[in-house]
Design an enzyme around this catalytic site. Structure first.
Site, short mmCIF file in Angstrom:
data_model
loop_
_atom_site.label_atom_id
_atom_site.label_comp_id
_atom_site.label_asym_id
_atom_site.label_seq_id
_atom_site.Cartn_x
_atom_site.Cartn_y
_atom_site.Cartn_z
CG ASP A 89 -1.82 -1.21 1.30
OD1 ASP A 89 -2.45 -1.54 0.29
OD2 ASP A 89 -1.85 -1.84 2.37
CE LYS A 135 3.04 -2.61 -4.40
NZ LYS A 135 2.61 -2.22 -3.05
N GLY A 170 -4.02 -4.33 -4.28
CA GLY A 170 -4.75 -3.23 -4.90
C GLY A 170 -3.86 -2.04 -5.21
CG HIS A 171 -1.38 -1.37 -7.84
ND1 HIS A 171 -0.65 -1.50 -6.69
CD2 HIS A 171 -0.87 -2.28 -8.71
CE1 HIS A 171 0.28 -2.42 -6.86
NE2 HIS A 171 0.16 -2.91 -8.07
CD GLN A 206 0.49 -9.12 -2.34
OE1 GLN A 206 1.39 -9.62 -2.99
NE2 GLN A 206 -0.75 -9.19 -2.73
#
Length: 427
Positions: free
Chosen positions: A13, A16, A40-41, A223
């Protein structure tokens, strides 16, 4: 060989997606090499916000080919949902390539994940419940289903039967759940085959040929370093290798082809899920970081645990990844604090420790040793160069750079694509 790895240097988080998106216009391929839809991005382009879970961030860059590598685990229903959402917003997704060797998250993997976490109770790992861990376990146990298996019904049926032999025993006799029918699973998986087929490719060959042709390839980790199955805070980790070495196995390129490794580092620290977190805050400062930083998981929707910057884990990330430089994100979130604590070491059983302890027990008992840096109150979101930052913000960045062991090449001063100060070019 212009191959770059971009990965999280904390517990994930870190931002990225923004970093990958910034590079997307300058690279030819963006490759996800591990993880699944548990990563998640969030990417902000103009006034548009995109939440990506499985797809590489490069899918938002028109000239870039996005690739899902062999090390990723794929839930086809999630993949199609994400593709549909982007197509509906006018994003061209036709260039996507998916490795035929990537493993499929089956319905029974999701079931096993959820019932196991429920069974563990207070000892749960804190998984996302999306079947990631059980799918990687099937891969290692050699009973996994790969995307290429969808194109041979006989092999697919045999593999599903082999996997369910043991899982149905577990579900019925341990968890008191109904057995899963082989035919039902096979039918669902085959229903994905036709739509997947245009995307399936020998991505190892494609990427190596691209590198031989001097194409720029960016390998994007999900991650973060401290969630790596081998090098993270085990057992509170993911089931794959987000560290730089994972790019080689998860995409099929040799380590000699990697020219740069960029670590994404948040100006403070967060984590989602269970596990030790030495600088975690349980006070108004923690609530403020969560509120101002919008710290809610893109995939999970869970509030992130928040704490001050931890230089110990930053140094560790530099070491295990061979980081060449950092991208520091969310510096703007720290605006308004009179003093900003930074963890420079731990105290464990009365002793000062400046490197990450290898013992799980010691890390659980680690207490942060803080240095206090002067804060700033000026709005930094419009800063275009390092010199535009207030002196105290500049000093904070310099201190983090010195403590972390690698140069900071870019600084995020807001969520937008253009709210970034680039100090040294990534390419």
């Amino acid at each position: 060989m212009p191959a770059l790895v971009l990965l999280g240097a904390q517990w994930g988080d870190e931002g990225k997606g923004k970093a990958t998106d910034l590079l997307g216009g300058s690279v030819d391929y963006v490759v996800r090499y591990q993880g699944g839809n548990n990563a998640g991005h969030t990417v902000v382009v103009g006034d548009q916000k995109y939440a990506l879970h499985l797809l590489p961030s490069g899918i938002l860059s028109p000239g870039c080919t996005p690739v899902i590598g062999n090390g990723v685990v794929v839930d086809p229903s999630v993949l199609f949902s994400e593709l549909n959402g982007l197509n509906d917003r006018g994003v061209d997704t036709s260039k996507l390539l998916i490795s035929g060797n990537a493993h499929i998250i089956t319905p029974y993997n999701v079931t096993v994940d959820k019932v196991t976490e429920r069974f563990l109770g207070k000892r749960k790992i804190g998984t996302t419940g999306r079947g990631i861990g059980p799918t990687y376990a099937d891969k290692i146990n050699r009973v996994g289903i790969r995307i290429q298996d969808l194109y041979d019904e006989s092999i697919l049926t045999q593999k599903v039967e082999a996997a369910l032999d043991g899982k149905n025993q577990l579900l019925t006799k341990v968890f008191n759940r109904r057995a899963i029918e082989v035919g039902q699973v096979v039918e669902e998986l085959l229903s994905y085959a036709d739509r997947l087929k245009p995307y399936v490719a020998d991505t190892v060959l494609v990427l190596n040929q691209a590198l031989e042709q001097d194409k720029v390839v960016l390998f994007e980790g999900g991650q973060g370093t401290l969630l790596d199955i081998d090098h993270g805070t085990y057992p509170f980790v993911t089931s794959s290798n987000p560290t730089a070495g994972g790019a080689c196995t998860g995409a099929g390129v040799g380590p000699t082809k990697i020219s740069r490794v960029i670590g994404i580092l948040k100006a403070y620290t967060t984590r989602v899920g269970s596990g030790p977190f030495p600088t975690e805050l349980f006070d108004e400062d923690g609530d403020a970081l969560r509120r101002i930083g919008g710290e809610r998981g893109v995939t999970t929707g869970r509030d992130r645990r928040c704490g001050w910057f931890d230089a110990v884990i930053a140094r560790y990330a530099t070491r295990v990844n061979g980081l060449t430089d950092f991208f520091l994100t969310k510096l703007d979130v720290l605006t308004g604090w009179e003093q900003i604590p930074v963890c420079v070491a731990y105290e464990i059983d009365g002793e000062r420790v400046e490197e990450l302890p290898y013992s799980q027990t010691d890390f659980h008992h680690a207490k942060p040793v803080y240095e206090y840096l002067p804060g700033w109150s000026e709005d930094i979101t419009k800063a275009k160069s390092f010199s535009d930052l207030p002196k105290n913000a500049q000093d904070y960045v310099k201190a983090l750079e010195e403590m972390s062991g690698a140069p900071i090449s870019a600084i995020g001063v807001g969520p937008g694509r253009d709210e970034t100060i680039e100090i040294n070019s990534f390419l």
